[in-house]
Design a protein around this motif. Structure first.
Motif, PDB file in Angstrom:
ATOM      1  N   ALA A 232       0.840  -1.209   0.000  1.00  0.00           N
ATOM      2  CA  ALA A 232       0.000   0.000   0.000  1.00  0.00           C
ATOM      3  C   ALA A 232       0.871   1.253   0.000  1.00  0.00           C
ATOM      4  CB  ALA A 232      -0.925  -0.011   1.210  1.00  0.00           C
ATOM      5  N   GLN A 233       1.952   1.238   0.760  1.00  0.00           N
ATOM      6  CA  GLN A 233       2.861   2.385   0.776  1.00  0.00           C
ATOM      7  C   GLN A 233       3.511   2.600  -0.584  1.00  0.00           C
ATOM      8  OE1 GLN A 233       5.607   1.684   4.010  1.00  0.00           O
ATOM      9  NE2 GLN A 233       3.948   1.488   5.512  1.00  0.00           N
ATOM     10  N   ARG A 234       3.906   1.508  -1.223  1.00  0.00           N
ATOM     11  CA  ARG A 234       4.506   1.613  -2.558  1.00  0.00           C
ATOM     12  C   ARG A 234       3.503   2.177  -3.556  1.00  0.00           C
ATOM     13  NH1 ARG A 234       5.722  -3.925  -5.361  1.00  0.00           N
ATOM     14  NH2 ARG A 234       3.449  -3.861  -5.333  1.00  0.00           N
ATOM     15  N   GLU A 235       2.276   1.690  -3.498  1.00  0.00           N
ATOM     16  CA  GLU A 235       1.240   2.155  -4.422  1.00  0.00           C
ATOM     17  C   GLU A 235       1.009   3.652  -4.268  1.00  0.00           C
ATOM     18  OE1 GLU A 235      -3.031   0.842  -3.968  1.00  0.00           O
ATOM     19  OE2 GLU A 235      -2.494  -0.320  -5.747  1.00  0.00           O
ATOM     20  N   THR A 236       0.898   4.118  -3.031  1.00  0.00           N
ATOM     21  CA  THR A 236       0.685   5.549  -2.779  1.00  0.00           C
ATOM     22  C   THR A 236       1.867   6.368  -3.263  1.00  0.00           C
ATOM     23  OG1 THR A 236      -0.722   5.112  -0.859  1.00  0.00           O
ATOM     24  CG2 THR A 236       0.310   7.278  -0.977  1.00  0.00           C
ATOM     25  N   ALA A 237       3.073   5.918  -2.929  1.00  0.00           N
ATOM     26  CA  ALA A 237       4.277   6.666  -3.301  1.00  0.00           C
ATOM     27  C   ALA A 237       4.437   6.762  -4.812  1.00  0.00           C
ATOM     28  CB  ALA A 237       5.508   6.013  -2.684  1.00  0.00           C
ATOM     29  N   TYR A 238       4.199   5.677  -5.529  1.00  0.00           N
ATOM     30  CA  TYR A 238       4.396   5.705  -6.967  1.00  0.00           C
ATOM     31  C   TYR A 238       3.255   6.417  -7.690  1.00  0.00           C
ATOM     32  CZ  TYR A 238       8.538   2.782  -6.498  1.00  0.00           C
ATOM     33  OH  TYR A 238       9.791   2.312  -6.179  1.00  0.00           O
ATOM     34  N   ARG A 239       2.070   6.441  -7.094  1.00  0.00           N
ATOM     35  CA  ARG A 239       1.015   7.300  -7.644  1.00  0.00           C
ATOM     36  C   ARG A 239       1.411   8.773  -7.506  1.00  0.00           C
ATOM     37  NH1 ARG A 239      -4.102   4.147  -4.928  1.00  0.00           N
ATOM     38  NH2 ARG A 239      -4.656   2.783  -6.707  1.00  0.00           N
ATOM     39  N   ASN A 240       1.934   9.144  -6.326  1.00  0.00           N
ATOM     40  CA  ASN A 240       2.377  10.526  -6.118  1.00  0.00           C
ATOM     41  C   ASN A 240       3.492  10.898  -7.091  1.00  0.00           C
ATOM     42  OD1 ASN A 240       0.557  10.967  -4.045  1.00  0.00           O
ATOM     43  ND2 ASN A 240       2.026  10.497  -2.424  1.00  0.00           N
ATOM     44  N   ARG A 241       4.361   9.953  -7.339  1.00  0.00           N
ATOM     45  CA  ARG A 241       5.451  10.180  -8.284  1.00  0.00           C
ATOM     46  C   ARG A 241       4.906  10.438  -9.689  1.00  0.00           C
ATOM     47  NH1 ARG A 241       9.001   6.806 -11.283  1.00  0.00           N
ATOM     48  NH2 ARG A 241      11.176   7.507 -11.235  1.00  0.00           N
ATOM     49  N   ALA A 242       3.910   9.672 -10.077  1.00  0.00           N
ATOM     50  CA  ALA A 242       3.303   9.867 -11.390  1.00  0.00           C
ATOM     51  C   ALA A 242       2.606  11.221 -11.468  1.00  0.00           C
ATOM     52  CB  ALA A 242       2.314   8.737 -11.686  1.00  0.00           C
ATOM     53  N   ARG A 243       1.920  11.606 -10.393  1.00  0.00           N
ATOM     54  CA  ARG A 243       1.270  12.922 -10.374  1.00  0.00           C
ATOM     55  C   ARG A 243       2.296  14.034 -10.546  1.00  0.00           C
ATOM     56  NH1 ARG A 243      -2.100  10.293  -6.403  1.00  0.00           N
ATOM     57  NH2 ARG A 243      -4.284  10.291  -7.126  1.00  0.00           N
ATOM     58  N   ALA A 244       3.437  13.913  -9.855  1.00  0.00           N
ATOM     59  CA  ALA A 244       4.487  14.923  -9.968  1.00  0.00           C
ATOM     60  C   ALA A 244       5.040  14.967 -11.389  1.00  0.00           C
ATOM     61  CB  ALA A 244       5.606  14.630  -8.973  1.00  0.00           C
ATOM     62  N   PHE A 245       5.159  13.809 -12.013  1.00  0.00           N
ATOM     63  CA  PHE A 245       5.655  13.739 -13.384  1.00  0.00           C
ATOM     64  C   PHE A 245       4.686  14.419 -14.348  1.00  0.00           C
ATOM     65  CE2 PHE A 245       5.674  11.535 -17.488  1.00  0.00           C
ATOM     66  CZ  PHE A 245       7.015  11.655 -17.853  1.00  0.00           C
ATOM     67  N   ILE A 246       3.402  14.155 -14.192  1.00  0.00           N
ATOM     68  CA  ILE A 246       2.396  14.716 -15.088  1.00  0.00           C
ATOM     69  C   ILE A 246       2.309  16.231 -14.932  1.00  0.00           C
ATOM     70  CG2 ILE A 246      -0.087  14.804 -15.562  1.00  0.00           C
ATOM     71  CD1 ILE A 246      -0.154  11.800 -14.777  1.00  0.00           C
ATOM     72  N   SER A 247       2.413  16.724 -13.705  1.00  0.00           N
ATOM     73  CA  SER A 247       2.240  18.158 -13.446  1.00  0.00           C
ATOM     74  C   SER A 247       3.549  18.931 -13.460  1.00  0.00           C
ATOM     75  CB  SER A 247       1.543  18.370 -12.100  1.00  0.00           C
ATOM     76  OG  SER A 247       2.329  17.844 -11.046  1.00  0.00           O
ATOM     77  N   ARG A 248       4.614  18.326 -13.998  1.00  0.00           N
ATOM     78  CA  ARG A 248       5.937  18.950 -13.971  1.00  0.00           C
ATOM     79  C   ARG A 248       5.928  20.341 -14.594  1.00  0.00           C
ATOM     80  NH1 ARG A 248      11.288  16.979 -14.151  1.00  0.00           N
ATOM     81  NH2 ARG A 248      12.648  18.774 -13.887  1.00  0.00           N
ATOM     82  N   GLY A 249       5.126  20.543 -15.625  1.00  0.00           N
ATOM     83  CA  GLY A 249       5.108  21.838 -16.299  1.00  0.00           C
ATOM     84  C   GLY A 249       4.437  22.938 -15.512  1.00  0.00           C
ATOM     85  N   GLY A 250       3.761  22.640 -14.425  1.00  0.00           N
ATOM     86  CA  GLY A 250       3.078  23.653 -13.630  1.00  0.00           C
ATOM     87  C   GLY A 250       1.821  23.083 -13.011  1.00  0.00           C
ATOM     88  N   PRO A 251       1.128  23.879 -12.219  1.00  0.00           N
ATOM     89  CA  PRO A 251      -0.092  23.400 -11.560  1.00  0.00           C
ATOM     90  C   PRO A 251      -1.123  22.929 -12.580  1.00  0.00           C
ATOM     91  CG  PRO A 251       0.618  25.511 -10.666  1.00  0.00           C
ATOM     92  CD  PRO A 251       1.437  25.276 -11.896  1.00  0.00           C
ATOM     93  N   GLY A 252      -1.750  21.848 -12.284  1.00  0.00           N
ATOM     94  CA  GLY A 252      -2.801  21.327 -13.153  1.00  0.00           C
ATOM     95  C   GLY A 252      -3.935  20.792 -12.321  1.00  0.00           C
ATOM     96  N   ARG A 253      -4.848  20.086 -12.965  1.00  0.00           N
ATOM     97  CA  ARG A 253      -5.976  19.557 -12.212  1.00  0.00           C
ATOM     98  C   ARG A 253      -5.554  18.349 -11.398  1.00  0.00           C
ATOM     99  NH1 ARG A 253      -8.703  15.095 -13.952  1.00  0.00           N
ATOM    100  NH2 ARG A 253      -8.219  14.203 -16.001  1.00  0.00           N
ATOM    101  N   GLU A 254      -6.322  18.033 -10.383  1.00  0.00           N
ATOM    102  CA  GLU A 254      -6.051  16.866  -9.554  1.00  0.00           C
ATOM    103  C   GLU A 254      -6.540  15.595 -10.267  1.00  0.00           C
ATOM    104  OE1 GLU A 254      -4.489  16.569  -6.599  1.00  0.00           O
ATOM    105  OE2 GLU A 254      -3.931  18.677  -6.804  1.00  0.00           O
ATOM    106  N   TYR A 255      -5.701  14.591 -10.286  1.00  0.00           N
ATOM    107  CA  TYR A 255      -6.056  13.327 -10.915  1.00  0.00           C
ATOM    108  C   TYR A 255      -6.452  12.306  -9.849  1.00  0.00           C
ATOM    109  CZ  TYR A 255      -3.957  15.145 -15.197  1.00  0.00           C
ATOM    110  OH  TYR A 255      -3.669  15.898 -16.302  1.00  0.00           O
ATOM    111  N   THR A 256      -7.485  11.563 -10.130  1.00  0.00           N
ATOM    112  CA  THR A 256      -7.920  10.523  -9.201  1.00  0.00           C
ATOM    113  C   THR A 256      -6.945   9.353  -9.251  1.00  0.00           C
ATOM    114  OG1 THR A 256      -9.248   9.342 -10.848  1.00  0.00           O
ATOM    115  CG2 THR A 256     -10.321  11.170  -9.660  1.00  0.00           C
TER     116      THR A 256
END
Length: 329
Positions: free
Chosen positions: A233-257
């Motif tokens: 569960a910790q790995r899943e949360t951490a790697y989801r957060n990592r993906a969110r950071a990757f997607i929003s690298r260009g600046g603030p964007g919408r929140e992804y579920t």
């Protein structure tokens, strides 16, 4: 385990947390590493990343050193093309003077950021071309010598600031071998060339004043918890957060579920991101021990540097403790 065990701390800023909280967590993580018998903790230079608080790497090292007693601390690494060798020699000469016998200096040649931020750093796009010469210039300064007449670094440390070369390709491996320096491979996020690079380093290594024989450090991600389910569960949360950071690298964007992030991670682009974390140990202390011992044996690593990414600080510290309990004899 015969190999040394260390930590790479990216000083992650979790969602809803501040950089100040992140740096306080880094102090607690280093204290836990010190209590648990780890060899060293390293901090990495990254820029323009809202989820990482270690951009001023030498400042972070000094802060953590002030709040610990014995563990080695260092850069894993300083991206040398972003700086003049003289300035880095001054910074790490000062750190070694203040905290003798505890400071390491790992060096990389990547920018540690994106193209626009490179311009903001005033980094010349060709500066990486002189990386080998810059390493030698820096090394000389730290010994109280100079490759530039009339220029010296002050303070010159009384003890040694050992240099390590970081990389994820054959270039870094071959340079480390030629200069007779320890080599740290970034397999925790760039796994593809691991075995080829380590083989080249060992085959081409030349002894130096600092190092008589090859010394390999390999990176691995770790999620250790009381149960396998908690760790997963910790790995899943951490790697989801990592993906969110990757997607929003260009600046603030919408929140992804979570569902949207999971769909992305199963797409072609997402699978590439997932592949970057190929070397990840997840589970109980025994699960992690089995994984890391097998990984170290296959790589023939002299040292493992582990990155613990659990989002909650108590979970991250517990992962550090459980890993040490299983592996440090």
């Amino acid at each position: 385990m015969a190999v040394a065990l260390s930590i790479l701390d990216l000083a992650p800023i979790a969602p809803g947390r501040s950089a100040r909280e992140s740096l306080a967590a880094s102090v607690e993580l280093a204290r836990a590493a010190e209590r648990s018998g780890y060899t060293r903790v390293w901090y990495a230079e990254h820029h323009n990343m809202p989820t990482i608080a270690s951009s001023a790497t030498s400042v972070v090292i000094g802060h953590v050193a002030e709040h610990t007693d014995t563990i080695r601390l260092g850069a894993g690494g300083i991206m040398l093309p972003n700086h003049s060798p003289l300035v880095i020699a001054e910074q790490f000469g000062t750190l070694e003077t203040l905290f003798p016998g505890r400071i390491d200096l790992g060096l990389g040649r990547a920018p540690g950021t994106d193209r626009e931020t490179m311009r903001a750093i005033r980094r010349d796009a060709t500066s990486a071309d002189t990386f080998p010469q810059d390493v030698l210039e820096l090394q000389a300064y730290l010994k109280g010598e100079s490759r530039i007449p009339g220029v010296q670094s002050v303070p010159v440390p009384e003890g040694e600031v050992p240099l390590y070369l970081l990389g994820s390709s054959l270039f870094g491996a071959q340079l480390a071998a030629r200069l007779g320096l320890p080599y740290a491979f970034a397999s925790h996020f760039a796994p593809d060339a691991l075995f080829e690079a380590v083989a080249a380093y060992r085959e081409e290594f030349r002894p130096s004043e600092q190092l008589a024989a090859p010394y390999v450090i390999a990176g691995a991600n770790v999620f250790a918890a009381e149960s396998r389910e908690q760790a997963e569960a910790q790995r899943e949360t951490a790697y989801r957060n990592r993906a969110r950071a990757f997607i929003s690298r260009g600046g603030p964007g919408r929140e992804y579920t979570d569902a949207e992030i999971d769909a992305f991670l199963h797409s072609s682009g997402g699978r590439q991101l997932t592949a970057m974390t190929k070397y990840t140990a997840t589970g109980t202390a025994e699960d992690v021990r089995a994984y890391l011992e097998d990984f170290a044996a296959k790589v023939r690593a002299d040292e493992l540097i582990t990155a613990h990414y659990a989002q909650e600080v108590p979970d991250r510290i517990r992962s550090v403790e459980l890993t040490a309990k299983a592996l440090i004899r």
